[in-house]
Design an enzyme around this catalytic site. Sequence first.
Site, PDB file in Angstrom:
ATOM      1  N   GLU A  96      46.173  11.553  -9.368  1.00  0.00           N
ATOM      2  CA  GLU A  96      46.176  11.359  -7.931  1.00  0.00           C
ATOM      3  C   GLU A  96      44.749  11.328  -7.390  1.00  0.00           C
ATOM      4  O   GLU A  96      43.875  12.087  -7.845  1.00  0.00           O
ATOM      5  CB  GLU A  96      46.994  12.454  -7.243  1.00  0.00           C
ATOM      6  N   CYS A 109      38.328  11.890  -2.800  1.00  0.00           N
ATOM      7  CA  CYS A 109      38.462  13.018  -3.730  1.00  0.00           C
ATOM      8  C   CYS A 109      38.941  12.466  -5.070  1.00  0.00           C
ATOM      9  O   CYS A 109      40.046  11.934  -5.176  1.00  0.00           O
ATOM     10  CB  CYS A 109      39.453  14.034  -3.160  1.00  0.00           C
ATOM     11  N   CYS A 116      44.656  19.695 -15.748  1.00  0.00           N
ATOM     12  CA  CYS A 116      43.438  20.507 -15.753  1.00  0.00           C
ATOM     13  C   CYS A 116      43.459  21.444 -16.943  1.00  0.00           C
ATOM     14  O   CYS A 116      44.493  22.057 -17.249  1.00  0.00           O
ATOM     15  CB  CYS A 116      43.322  21.313 -14.454  1.00  0.00           C
ATOM     16  N   CYS A 120      43.830  28.135 -13.117  1.00  0.00           N
ATOM     17  CA  CYS A 120      43.729  28.913 -11.882  1.00  0.00           C
ATOM     18  C   CYS A 120      45.127  29.086 -11.290  1.00  0.00           C
ATOM     19  O   CYS A 120      45.863  28.107 -11.110  1.00  0.00           O
ATOM     20  CB  CYS A 120      42.806  28.208 -10.897  1.00  0.00           C
ATOM     21  N   CYS A 123      46.666  27.073  -8.014  1.00  0.00           N
ATOM     22  CA  CYS A 123      46.460  25.635  -7.952  1.00  0.00           C
ATOM     23  C   CYS A 123      47.644  24.882  -8.541  1.00  0.00           C
ATOM     24  O   CYS A 123      48.064  25.147  -9.682  1.00  0.00           O
ATOM     25  CB  CYS A 123      45.181  25.274  -8.709  1.00  0.00           C
ATOM     26  N   GLU A 170      38.641  19.876 -14.240  1.00  0.00           N
ATOM     27  CA  GLU A 170      37.337  20.532 -14.178  1.00  0.00           C
ATOM     28  C   GLU A 170      36.286  19.529 -14.654  1.00  0.00           C
ATOM     29  O   GLU A 170      36.198  19.219 -15.849  1.00  0.00           O
ATOM     30  CB  GLU A 170      37.331  21.780 -15.054  1.00  0.00           C
ATOM     31  N   LEU A 224      34.721  29.636  -6.073  1.00  0.00           N
ATOM     32  CA  LEU A 224      34.513  31.068  -6.291  1.00  0.00           C
ATOM     33  C   LEU A 224      35.797  31.861  -6.085  1.00  0.00           C
ATOM     34  O   LEU A 224      36.290  32.525  -6.987  1.00  0.00           O
ATOM     35  CB  LEU A 224      33.415  31.570  -5.361  1.00  0.00           C
ATOM     36  N   HIS A 225      36.318  31.881  -4.859  1.00  0.00           N
ATOM     37  CA  HIS A 225      37.650  32.395  -4.512  1.00  0.00           C
ATOM     38  C   HIS A 225      37.824  33.907  -4.615  1.00  0.00           C
ATOM     39  O   HIS A 225      38.888  34.420  -4.280  1.00  0.00           O
ATOM     40  CB  HIS A 225      38.745  31.718  -5.355  1.00  0.00           C
ATOM     41  N   CYS A 345      43.913  20.255  -0.539  1.00  0.00           N
ATOM     42  CA  CYS A 345      43.208  20.936  -1.615  1.00  0.00           C
ATOM     43  C   CYS A 345      44.163  21.810  -2.422  1.00  0.00           C
ATOM     44  O   CYS A 345      44.895  22.626  -1.879  1.00  0.00           O
ATOM     45  CB  CYS A 345      42.083  21.788  -1.026  1.00  0.00           C
TER      46      CYS A 345
END
Length: 367
Positions: A96, A109, A116, A120, A123, A170, A224-225, A345
């Site tokens: 996408e 984007c 991925c 995480c 996500c 990533e 970071l999160h 996001c």
Amino acid sequence: MSDTVKKVNLLDFSHEGLKAYFTSMGEKPFRATQIIKWLHQLNVDSVDQMTNISKPLRQFLTDHTVIRAPEIVMEQQSSDGTYKWLLRLDDGNAIETVFIPEDDRGTLCVSSQVGCALDCTFCSTARQGFNRNLTTAEIIGQLWVAKRALQADPKGARVVSNVVMMGMGEPLLNFDNVISALRLMMDDNAYGLSKRRVTLSTSGVLPALDRLADTLDVSLAVSLHAPNDELRDQLVPLNRKYPIKDLLTMCRQFLNKKTTERNHITWEYVMLDGINDSDENAHQLAKILKGIPSKINLIPFNPFPETRYKRSSNNRIHRFRDILAEAGYTVITRKTRGDDIDAACGQLAGQVNDKSRREIHFARIER
């Protein structure tokens, strides 16, 4: 079919790579500049359209090369004007890509992997698992396809002025292909985007981040999160290998190698209700980033099916923002765009033939 497989995809070449290709054929290197302009400035999809190329060379290219970008299989437009394209790849996977129009810019984007390789927990892309890295053609092809689609929009052509490597995957785990595509984005003979308008986002793959600092001057965003290792270990498991202290050290080194374009780090921080959004978390974040030229993006969490996380309230986000602002930081609360078409996001999913058995992994976590 076998003849097609043997042909090289012209979209897979960087400018330098195309020069080497023509040199190996005994052609002059300037042919590469001509082809790059046809491919990326004019978006042609046939060698026959390249009218300043000699007929014998066009015939050679027709016989030995293709121009093949990902295929649009679905286009959605959000109520806020955001576009999302589902793009099919040659192997049956799909990725996408999202275009976000604003008054002063148009941001694309772009994805770097099928799925991925990281996991995480907040996500949606991570839940889809991982299949493979994208090729250079599949990465730059997203920009190529978007440009053509936007120019064909009957409402009026929109221009891609910014690119963020924040889609599926990533980027630093697909280093060579991502760098090749980024070089094309910034090549004046291709898309001509300035360094400050191309941003690479990473969760913190430190050896590749160190290599990036010596390879290409782009804007850097870090996912970071969390302000401490205990929490980030849960949200971004890569942190167990590359903890926050080491990540911050590497980011400082990145800035030390800066040019005038690379003058701060953008920190991405998704706001999760009751998880990472307390006053204490905000004070911790302000403390660990002290001395690093920073811009902090607070991202309201975008829900997806079967997630256990919830979005922080607006009041909580505003309080978190105010604490950071009082500490002297530039803080932006990102406006959620395209969430009605799952283009916001953390929501990109595509169609991934998962080799990682990620769904089983997450099912065990959430029992």
